[in-house]
Design an enzyme around this catalytic site. Structure first.
Site, PDB file in Angstrom:
ATOM      1  N   GLY A   1       0.790  -1.229   0.000  1.00 32.67           N
ATOM      2  CA  GLY A   1       0.000   0.000   0.000  1.00 32.67           C
ATOM      3  C   GLY A   1       0.817   1.271   0.000  1.00 32.67           C
ATOM      4  O   GLY A   1       2.005   1.285  -0.362  1.00 32.67           O
ATOM      5  N   THR A   2       0.167   2.346   0.415  1.00 34.60           N
ATOM      6  CA  THR A   2       0.811   3.660   0.476  1.00 34.60           C
ATOM      7  C   THR A   2       2.061   3.600   1.354  1.00 34.60           C
ATOM      8  O   THR A   2       3.127   4.098   0.979  1.00 34.60           O
ATOM      9  CB  THR A   2      -0.175   4.687   1.085  1.00 34.60           C
ATOM     10  OG1 THR A   2      -1.363   4.690   0.315  1.00 34.60           O
ATOM     11  CG2 THR A   2       0.425   6.079   1.129  1.00 34.60           C
TER      12      THR A   2
ATOM     13  N   LYS B   1      11.145   7.662   4.937  1.00 37.14           N
ATOM     14  CA  LYS B   1      12.175   7.479   5.979  1.00 37.14           C
ATOM     15  C   LYS B   1      13.525   7.152   5.360  1.00 37.14           C
ATOM     16  O   LYS B   1      14.583   7.566   5.864  1.00 37.14           O
ATOM     17  CB  LYS B   1      11.761   6.402   6.976  1.00 37.14           C
ATOM     18  CG  LYS B   1      11.053   6.938   8.206  1.00 37.14           C
ATOM     19  CD  LYS B   1       9.601   7.268   8.011  1.00 37.14           C
ATOM     20  CE  LYS B   1       9.224   8.661   7.763  1.00 37.14           C
ATOM     21  NZ  LYS B   1       7.775   8.859   7.588  1.00 37.14           N
TER      22      LYS B   1
ATOM     23  N   THR C   1      -8.897   0.103   1.554  1.00 38.51           N
ATOM     24  CA  THR C   1      -8.436   0.726   0.306  1.00 38.51           C
ATOM     25  C   THR C   1      -7.685   2.032   0.521  1.00 38.51           C
ATOM     26  O   THR C   1      -7.260   2.674  -0.447  1.00 38.51           O
ATOM     27  CB  THR C   1      -9.633   0.947  -0.648  1.00 38.51           C
ATOM     28  OG1 THR C   1     -10.685   1.581   0.094  1.00 38.51           O
ATOM     29  CG2 THR C   1     -10.134  -0.369  -1.209  1.00 38.51           C
TER      30      THR C   1
ATOM     31  N   SER D   1      -6.032   5.715   1.240  1.00 38.65           N
ATOM     32  CA  SER D   1      -6.281   7.128   0.961  1.00 38.65           C
ATOM     33  C   SER D   1      -5.409   7.615  -0.185  1.00 38.65           C
ATOM     34  O   SER D   1      -4.483   6.915  -0.608  1.00 38.65           O
ATOM     35  CB  SER D   1      -5.974   7.951   2.215  1.00 38.65           C
ATOM     36  OG  SER D   1      -4.609   7.795   2.564  1.00 38.65           O
TER      37      SER D   1
ATOM     38  N   VAL E   1      -3.414  30.139   0.592  1.00 33.24           N
ATOM     39  CA  VAL E   1      -3.019  30.024  -0.821  1.00 33.24           C
ATOM     40  C   VAL E   1      -4.274  30.097  -1.703  1.00 33.24           C
ATOM     41  O   VAL E   1      -5.282  29.444  -1.415  1.00 33.24           O
ATOM     42  CB  VAL E   1      -2.273  28.693  -1.078  1.00 33.24           C
ATOM     43  CG1 VAL E   1      -1.946  28.542  -2.564  1.00 33.24           C
ATOM     44  CG2 VAL E   1      -0.989  28.632  -0.250  1.00 33.24           C
TER      45      VAL E   1
ATOM     46  N   GLY F   1      -2.968  17.233   3.077  1.00 32.09           N
ATOM     47  CA  GLY F   1      -3.722  16.145   3.689  1.00 32.09           C
ATOM     48  C   GLY F   1      -4.092  15.076   2.672  1.00 32.09           C
ATOM     49  O   GLY F   1      -3.747  15.171   1.493  1.00 32.09           O
TER      50      GLY F   1
ATOM     51  N   ALA G   1      -0.121   4.360   9.734  1.00 26.74           N
ATOM     52  CA  ALA G   1       0.025   2.945   9.420  1.00 26.74           C
ATOM     53  C   ALA G   1      -0.282   2.065  10.635  1.00 26.74           C
ATOM     54  O   ALA G   1      -0.963   1.039  10.519  1.00 26.74           O
ATOM     55  CB  ALA G   1       1.445   2.682   8.925  1.00 26.74           C
TER      56      ALA G   1
ATOM     57  N   HIS H   1      21.921   5.522  31.812  1.00 21.30           N
ATOM     58  CA  HIS H   1      22.684   6.750  31.614  1.00 21.30           C
ATOM     59  C   HIS H   1      23.914   6.455  30.757  1.00 21.30           C
ATOM     60  O   HIS H   1      24.582   5.454  31.007  1.00 21.30           O
ATOM     61  CB  HIS H   1      23.130   7.319  32.965  1.00 21.30           C
ATOM     62  CG  HIS H   1      24.063   8.490  32.815  1.00 21.30           C
ATOM     63  ND1 HIS H   1      23.618   9.740  32.460  1.00 21.30           N
ATOM     64  CD2 HIS H   1      25.420   8.574  32.949  1.00 21.30           C
ATOM     65  CE1 HIS H   1      24.663  10.554  32.387  1.00 21.30           C
ATOM     66  NE2 HIS H   1      25.762   9.875  32.688  1.00 21.30           N
TER      67      HIS H   1
HETATM   68  C1  LIG Z   1       4.721  10.459   2.334  1.00 22.80           C
HETATM   69  C2  LIG Z   1       3.988   9.712   3.429  1.00 22.80           C
HETATM   70  C3  LIG Z   1       4.640   9.361   4.588  1.00 22.80           C
HETATM   71  C4  LIG Z   1       3.983   8.648   5.581  1.00 22.80           C
HETATM   72  N1  LIG Z   1       4.669   8.328   6.717  1.00 22.80           N
HETATM   73  C5  LIG Z   1       4.053   7.665   7.696  1.00 22.80           C
HETATM   74  C6  LIG Z   1       4.754   7.285   8.862  1.00 22.80           C
HETATM   75  O1  LIG Z   1       5.961   7.540   8.992  1.00 22.80           O
HETATM   76  N2  LIG Z   1       4.095   6.584   9.820  1.00 22.80           N
HETATM   77  C7  LIG Z   1       2.772   6.288   9.685  1.00 22.80           C
HETATM   78  O2  LIG Z   1       2.213   5.666  10.596  1.00 22.80           O
HETATM   79  N3  LIG Z   1       2.067   6.615   8.595  1.00 22.80           N
HETATM   80  C8  LIG Z   1       2.683   7.300   7.591  1.00 22.80           C
HETATM   81  N4  LIG Z   1       1.979   7.609   6.459  1.00 22.80           N
HETATM   82  C9  LIG Z   1       0.547   7.235   6.380  1.00 22.80           C
HETATM   83  C10 LIG Z   1       0.396   5.758   6.013  1.00 22.80           C
HETATM   84  O3  LIG Z   1       1.048   5.515   4.782  1.00 22.80           O
HETATM   85  C11 LIG Z   1      -1.069   5.399   5.911  1.00 22.80           C
HETATM   86  O4  LIG Z   1      -1.719   5.762   7.104  1.00 22.80           O
HETATM   87  C12 LIG Z   1      -1.247   3.894   5.709  1.00 22.80           C
HETATM   88  O5  LIG Z   1      -0.604   3.468   4.530  1.00 22.80           O
HETATM   89  C13 LIG Z   1      -2.725   3.531   5.636  1.00 22.80           C
HETATM   90  O6  LIG Z   1      -2.831   2.154   5.453  1.00 22.80           O
HETATM   91  P1  LIG Z   1      -4.116   1.491   4.786  1.00 22.80           P
HETATM   92  O7  LIG Z   1      -3.877   0.028   4.839  1.00 22.80           O
HETATM   93  O8  LIG Z   1      -5.342   2.043   5.376  1.00 22.80           O
HETATM   94  O9  LIG Z   1      -4.118   1.996   3.261  1.00 22.80           O
HETATM   95  P2  LIG Z   1      -3.007   2.114   2.137  1.00 22.80           P
HETATM   96  O10 LIG Z   1      -1.644   1.920   2.662  1.00 22.80           O
HETATM   97  O11 LIG Z   1      -3.309   3.381   1.412  1.00 22.80           O
HETATM   98  O12 LIG Z   1      -3.297   0.858   1.189  1.00 22.80           O
HETATM   99  C14 LIG Z   1      -4.454   0.764   0.428  1.00 22.80           C
HETATM  100  C15 LIG Z   1      -4.208  -0.226  -0.700  1.00 22.80           C
HETATM  101  O13 LIG Z   1      -5.446  -0.538  -1.298  1.00 22.80           O
HETATM  102  C16 LIG Z   1      -5.263  -0.666  -2.697  1.00 22.80           C
HETATM  103  N5  LIG Z   1      -6.565  -0.486  -3.330  1.00 22.80           N
HETATM  104  C17 LIG Z   1      -7.376   0.604  -3.316  1.00 22.80           C
HETATM  105  N6  LIG Z   1      -8.530   0.358  -3.953  1.00 22.80           N
HETATM  106  C18 LIG Z   1      -8.463  -0.920  -4.384  1.00 22.80           C
HETATM  107  C19 LIG Z   1      -9.341  -1.765  -5.096  1.00 22.80           C
HETATM  108  N7  LIG Z   1     -10.573  -1.348  -5.452  1.00 22.80           N
HETATM  109  N8  LIG Z   1      -8.938  -3.022  -5.398  1.00 22.80           N
HETATM  110  C20 LIG Z   1      -7.714  -3.468  -5.017  1.00 22.80           C
HETATM  111  N9  LIG Z   1      -6.843  -2.722  -4.330  1.00 22.80           N
HETATM  112  C21 LIG Z   1      -7.209  -1.467  -4.011  1.00 22.80           C
HETATM  113  C22 LIG Z   1      -4.271   0.431  -3.013  1.00 22.80           C
HETATM  114  O14 LIG Z   1      -3.625   0.186  -4.255  1.00 22.80           O
HETATM  115  C23 LIG Z   1      -3.327   0.328  -1.816  1.00 22.80           C
HETATM  116  O15 LIG Z   1      -2.275  -0.563  -2.079  1.00 22.80           O
HETATM  117  C24 LIG Z   1       2.623   8.297   5.418  1.00 22.80           C
HETATM  118  C25 LIG Z   1       1.947   8.626   4.242  1.00 22.80           C
HETATM  119  C26 LIG Z   1       2.622   9.315   3.245  1.00 22.80           C
HETATM  120  C27 LIG Z   1       1.888   9.648   1.984  1.00 22.80           C
END
Ligand SMILES: Cc1cc2nc3c(=O)[nH]c(=O)nc-3n(C[C@H](O)[C@H](O)[C@H](O)COP(=O)(O)OP(=O)(O)OC[C@H]3O[C@@H](n4cnc5c(N)ncnc54)[C@H](O)[C@@H]3O)c2cc1C
Length: 467
Positions: A40-41, A51, A144, A146, A238, A272, A321, A445
């Site tokens: 995922g993201t 990181k 799914t 964000s 902005v 966001g 995450a 320490h």
């Molecule tokens: C630059 C950045 C840095 C971040 N750093 C941190 C951090 O250091 N620590 C932290 O805790 N969080 C961090 N986050 C936030 C974190 O990435 C998200 O909170 C986390 O990934 C959310 O997990 P999730 O499983 O809900 O969704 P996601 O990780 O977004 O995964 C969703 C998955 O669903 C898939 N998908 C969507 N729709 C469908 C569909 N219809 N069929 C099949 N697959 C589908 C997508 O392709 C994706 O792979 C960061 C985010 C960004 C953008």
């Protein structure tokens, strides 16, 4: 047609962790992912790559600014940016492969393609390799995630007007990066490029950066980032982002109502993220969304359709995450007949700038607004021997305790390795420790964690030892 106990749509930290827990509990599990790699993201374009670049840029910054003070003399360090991006990608690839391994180890079926609901128990997968298949699940979990929010007047062109996704794979180091949004993602990626030599200007609508955290953290972080060279335009709204060739101009209105124009070569829009449900066909089968497009759930993360659950960024709450992971575990355990619980108050928030910022529990502002009588103990990081040894002297620990019972209600840290240090606060608060409990524990320490003990001493009866 393949039949499962649980089908999970999305393989981010919510989805893949939930799949593992379902499999551990003996449920026949499938996961659907539309991208070529799992994770995922977080693994592909979020936590892990950011990181990796933060660490690389921090090494460079130390080589430029601190090595000589340590007595290490190197000829002017140079950046091989392509190598830096390639290393980041190899970290991402290894981590994604790790998830693939975990899926096969736990006998979870992975279906690559886009999942969409047919009804409350059936999902159609439009397969990445072509064709379609239908899966049947007694229960289905939506994970799914964000997507970055796009401003109506600043459409991503993915070249110069970019989201975090593009900022993680630029081909060159910007000369002047304008960051719209002084939140976690904007400041982390802004830090990467500021350390690599870009001029970085942050434009933020609110009057402080990281506005949702304890205000002391925002002030201290702004001070240290400013010292490093980052520029801030706070209370700026902005209204326009325009591009002419390689130049991007951001137009904003300041507090006095004056129009301000800032020109750079890249503009990162980091205002966001929003829940992602496109193509899921969820509403057609009766899954309700809230006014912000998130999937509505009850306390058990069950949607308006009883067989369908939702977790992670696609539902309300912090977009983190580890929050998604906890929710993935919770739903798996509910489906297996257990009675799990998440304490949302104790999900830590972390910003991986340097110094890092981390917090758990409530802020001073929240507690005062709720009329809770509190006492506060703070301790400056610069008073630690460990901090002087490593030259990481910026920051402080702030502990907020109940004035009557001494129970710790919030811990807020800005310091080197705050992301790891905050776990002492999470543990203490999970066990409902008092500030005195922490103050009376021996802390190794010299460590940064001594600042937590000292802040707890300060909160207990103002008896910090080293200030
Ligand atoms: C630059 C950045 C840095 C971040 N750093 C941190 C951090 O250091 N620590 C932290 O805790 N969080 C961090 N986050 C936030 C974190 O990435 C998200 O909170 C986390 O990934 C959310 O997990 P999730 O499983 O809900 O969704 P996601 O990780 O977004 O995964 C969703 C998955 O669903 C898939 N998908 C969507 N729709 C469908 C569909 N219809 N069929 C099949 N697959 C589908 C997508 O392709 C994706 O792979 C960061 C985010 C960004 C953008």
């Amino acid at each position: 047609m393949s039949k499962y106990d649980v089908i999970i749509i999305g393989s981010g930290p919510g989805g893949y962790v939930s799949a593992i827990r379902c499999a551990q509990l003996g449920l026949k599990t499938a996961i659907i992912e539309k991208y070529a790699t799992l994770g995922g993201t977080c693994l592909n374009v979020g936590c892990i790559p950011s990181k990796a670049l933060l660490d690389s840029s921090e090494h460079y910054s130390k080589a430029v600014h601190e090595f000589s003070e340590h007595g290490i003399l190197v000829d002017a360090p140079k950046i091989d940016f392509a190598q830096m991006i390639a290393r980041k990608q190899s970290v991402v690839d290894q981590t994604c492969d790790g998830v693939k391994f975990l899926m096969s180890k736990n006998k979870i079926d992975v279906h690559y393609g886009t999942g969409s609901f047919i009804d409350a128990t059936h999902v159609k997968v439009a397969k990445t390799e072509g064709g379609e298949e239908t899966l049947e699940g007694k229960n289905i979990i939506i994970a799914t995630g964000s997507k970055p929010i796009e401003l109506p007047f600043a459409k991503f062109d993915k070249e110069r007007i970019i989201s975090s996704t593009e900022a993680l794979k630029l081909k060159e180091i910007p000369k002047h990066l304008i960051v719209i949004g002084g939140g976690v993602i904007g400041l982390e990626l802004g830090s990467v490029y500021q350390r690599l030599g870009s001029e970085v200007t942050v434009v933020e609508f609110m009057d402080s950066i990281i506005p949702t955290m304890d205000s002391t953290m925002g002030k201290e972080l702004q001070r240290t980032l400013k010292k490093a060279g980052m520029k801030f335009n706070l209370s700026h709204k902005v209204s326009k982002v325009s591009r002419k060739g390689d130049e991007v101009t951001v137009t904003a209105t300041n507090k006095k109502g004056e129009e301000v124009a800032i020109t750079g070569d890249y503009c990162l829009v980091a205002v966001g993220r929003k829940a992602y449900t496109a193509g899921l066909n969820a509403e057609a089968v009766g899954v309700k969304l809230d006014d912000r497009g998130r999937i509505e759930t009850n306390d058990h993360l069950q949607t308006s359709v009883p067989t369908i659950y939702a977790i992670g960024d696609v539902v309300k709450g912090a977009m983190l995450a580890h929050k998604a992971e906890e929710e993935g575990v919770l739903v798996a355990e509910i489906l297996a007949g257990q009675k799990p619980h998440i304490n949302y108050n104790l999900i830590p928030g972390v910003v991986y700038t340097w110094p890092e910022v981390a917090s758990v529990g409530q802020t001073e502002e929240e507690l005062k607004a709720a009329g809770v009588a509190i006492k506060i103990g703070s301790f400056p990081i610069r008073a630690l021997g460990r901090a002087r040894a490593s030259m990481d002297i910026d920051g402080l620990v702030k502990i907020i305790a109940d004035a009557k019972t001494d129970e710790v209600l919030g811990m807020h840290i800005i310091a080197a390795r705050a992301a790891d240090l905050i776990m002492e606060g999470v543990t203490a608060m999970e066990f409902r420790a008092s500030a005195e409990d922490i103050a009376r524990m021996s802390h190794g320490h010299p460590t940064y964690s001594e600042a937590i003990k000292e802040a707890a001493l300060a909160a207990t009866d103002n008896r910090a030892l080293h200030v």
